[in-house]
Design a protein around this motif. Structure first.
Motif: not given
Length: 656
Positions: A265-293
């Motif tokens: 569910i992320g982007s191919s440009t992201w270095q890393e991502s993770w989810s923090w929550g999901i709704s009953q309708s299947g919407q996911v929220v989380g965080g990401y970084r484009l580079t390691v730093a």
């Protein structure tokens, strides 16, 4: 257009502000787009209350939390039904209970201790419990193990949780009124952990296989175990699970659904991502970084939109925006906290696709001066928000009742203060019922009698003032109680540091932003840390008189200690250690390094480095809290945290 640009960057991205999607994301936070829901604030418990439940709301917007009356109170789980707070109580000789989940029927599950603490580790023996207003507190047991805790309950009253042996091996359990406790550890596994249960009775969990490998599972009474991708996070009623997975050695957020399996569910440009929550309708929220730093940023994902950057709440172009710890409801409202600068002050936000990110501080009606919203902890299906503030927990009601209690802001005072000197104190307040009048009482915590405060008010706003002189050095808890003409009231407290200016001393009071990772058992916990300390300095003196008080708002961490041994003073730097009680339990030690407000780089406030630890069963030290941050700063003029409010004074001799 925003979503399309975000999913398909025009060129490779080298940093968080180097692509078109960031510019477009900022457009969604223009002032015209920020016509948003407004809220009324209700304080939940005292400043020592905290949120420990992963899902504190039911769909009605009723909320659970950990209610504590002071820093030495172990606390009880509490349920706020919209008008009244109900403590869930204790078991027999127990001293503490916790609320972990609540359903729409007002049934609360969690744990309660048996009044037995295993030292030196400080482990409380606990049983899983179920509470309701009609049935009171019910002991669900522990399957014969030393500790047990219930973590989730569904609308049918089915409960899941975990029991643990003293050896540390966990066993997931399922409980219902007809089955009692059932061990649901997968066959051939050494241990298991239950994480959630949905409306249909599916249980989400993880397990440790006999060969040492880890796994994840869904379990039902009728179907048994279904193996899942590793690192599941949350479970919906439709059986969807948000997952942290590994793709080409990158940690990326994914979604598992019955029938369709695993989807990135992320982007191919992201270095890393993770989810923090999901709704009953299947919407996911989380965080990401484009580079390691790179900067930590926030996203929302749906099958229709793909990943969408949450933007920022109107910061200047080019500012660094970090957004973390989000939760989301079925309507697509997201709450969390953000910083415009890495390491800066945390603030709560609410986001929706139609409005962009909005600072919640702007949306609360009649917020009293000094009360700051630091983090949106969770959002209910009806739009209510649980928020951490610099004064504890608050419920932000999207559809509030008119009859409400007054709300106090922070107690303002120019401490530390010398003995015998008059200290002026004040606090602002608001009241939704603008016709109410108010009376106030100040309690000083030094044995003197409470006094009435001077109230100046009009149109639902006002201030309360008073003055007091303390006769002896120490730390004192000053409490202000404000009562309106209908009998509703609110209280707030502050620890005041008082020093003897005729002797050398180290004294301080104020607050600082505790960094992520400082509270070791809750590494994601961060926020407003308040402290008050006073210690006498006399060369060569062993065990000087002194006290220190520390609390990390929005968590269960409170500490009270006293020096043991001598104080080392070198210029504007002082160091000492001692013993104390953390969360009401003895057996802890602490060490403090304090830098005077005059120290270069201390911004006229000083610096404070606090470390708290205990010994394990083998006698080895286990760090509980350490706000050092960068290890390279140890022993330098940048060691520790600069107070955002208050100051620290280090004096080797008497001061005029």
């Amino acid at each position: 257009m925003l979503n399309a640009a975000f999913r398909r960057p025009a060129r490779p991205v080298g940093g968080p502000f180097s692509s078109l999607f960031v510019v477009l994301a900022l457009l969604c936070t223009t002032p015209a787009a920020q016509a948003q829901q407004t809220y009324r604030l209700t304080r939940l418990g005292t400043q020592y209350a905290n949120a420990i439940a992963a899902k504190p709301f039911n769909s009605l917007g009723q909320v659970i939390f950990q209610d504590r009356q002071g820093s030495s109170d172990p606390g009880q789980g509490a349920f706020y039904d919209g008008t009244t707070t109900h403590r869930i109580g204790l078991l027999n000789a127990g001293t503490r209970s916790e609320a972990h989940a609540v359903n729409d029927a007002g049934q609360v599950v969690g744990e309660a201790d048996l009044g037995i603490v295993l030292l030196p580790a400080g482990t409380r023996l606990t049983h899983a419990v179920l509470w309701s207003r009609a049935g009171g507190l019910v002991d669900l047991g522990s399957m014969g193990y030393e500790t047990a805790s219930a973590v989730a309950i569904n609308a049918s009253g089915q409960v899941v949780g975990n029991a643990r042996s003293t050896a540390g091996m966990e066993h997931a359990f399922f409980w219902s009124s007809t089955t009692g406790m059932i061990d649901i550890t997968p066959p051939g596994s050494l241990s298991s952990t239950a994480m959630d249960i949905n409306a249909s009775g599916q249980v989400l969990g993880r397990h440790l296989r006999a060969d040492g490998s880890e796994g994840a599972f869904l379990w039902t009474r009728s179907g048994g175990w279904t193996e899942l991708p590793l690192y599941p996070q949350h479970l919906t009623d439709a059986g969807q699970v948000d997952v942290w997975g590994w793709v080409q050695q990158r940690r990326l957020a994914q979604l598992w659904s019955p029938g369709t399996g695993l989807v990135d569910i992320g982007s191919s440009t992201w270095q890393e991502s993770w989810s923090w929550g999901i709704s009953q309708s299947g919407q996911v929220v989380g965080g990401y970084r484009l580079t390691v730093a790179g900067a930590l940023r926030a996203f929302s994902w749906t099958a229709a939109t793909g990943p969408v950057d949450l933007g920022n709440p109107g910061g200047p172009d080019g500012s660094v925006t970090t957004s973390i710890h989000q939760t989301v409801n079925r309507a697509g409202q997201v709450v969390g906290n953000y910083r415009l600068v890495e390491g800066g002050t945390s603030a709560a936000f609410v986001w929706h696709a139609s409005t962009g990110m909005v600072d919640l501080q702007r949306q609360v009606i009649d917020l009293p001066a000094g009360l700051l919203l630091l983090n949106g902890k969770s959002i209910a299906e009806n739009g209510n928000i649980l928020a951490a503030t610099n004064e504890g927990l608050a419920l932000l009601s999207a559809n509030p009742v008119v009859a409400a209690s007054p709300v106090l802001g922070t107690i303002e005072a120019a401490d530390p203060v010398a003995t015998g000197r008059t200290l002026d104190l004040s606090a602002a307040f608001t009241d939704a019922d603008k016709a109410d009048t108010h009376t106030a009482t100040w309690s000083w915590g030094d044995g003197s009698r409470p006094v009435a405060g001077t109230v100046n008010e009009g149109g639902g706003r006002g201030t309360v003032t008073a003055s007091h002189a303390f006769g002896a050095p120490g730390t004192y808890t000053v409490t202000l109680t404000l009562t309106d003409s209908t009998g509703r009231s609110d209280s707030t407290s502050r620890d005041i540091s008082v020093y003897d200016q005729s002797r050398g001393h180290i004294v301080g009071a104020g607050s600082f932003m505790s960094p992520p990772g400082a509270f070791r058992t809750h590494p994601k916990a961060e926020g407003n840390a308040v402290f008050a300390l006073v210690t006498r300095y006399q060369p060569g003196e062993s065990d000087p008189p002194g006290r220190m008080v520390f609390a990390l708002r929005g968590t269960e961490l409170t500490f009270r200690g006293q020096p043991q041994g001598s104080v080392t003073l070198n210029g504007t730097r002082a160091s000492w250690s001692g013993t104390g009680r953390m969360n009401g339990i003895d057996g802890y030690r602490f060490a403090i390094t304090a830098l005077d407000a005059r120290t270069p780089g201390a911004l006229g406030r000083g610096r404070l480095h606090l470390r708290i630890w205990h010994a394990d069963r083998q006698g080895s030290p286990v760090i509980d809290y350490d706000n050092l941050g960068d290890p390279a700063t140890l022993g330098t003029l940048r060691e520790g945290s600069v107070p955002q409010t208050g100051r620290i004074l280090v004096r080797s001799r008497a001061t005029p």
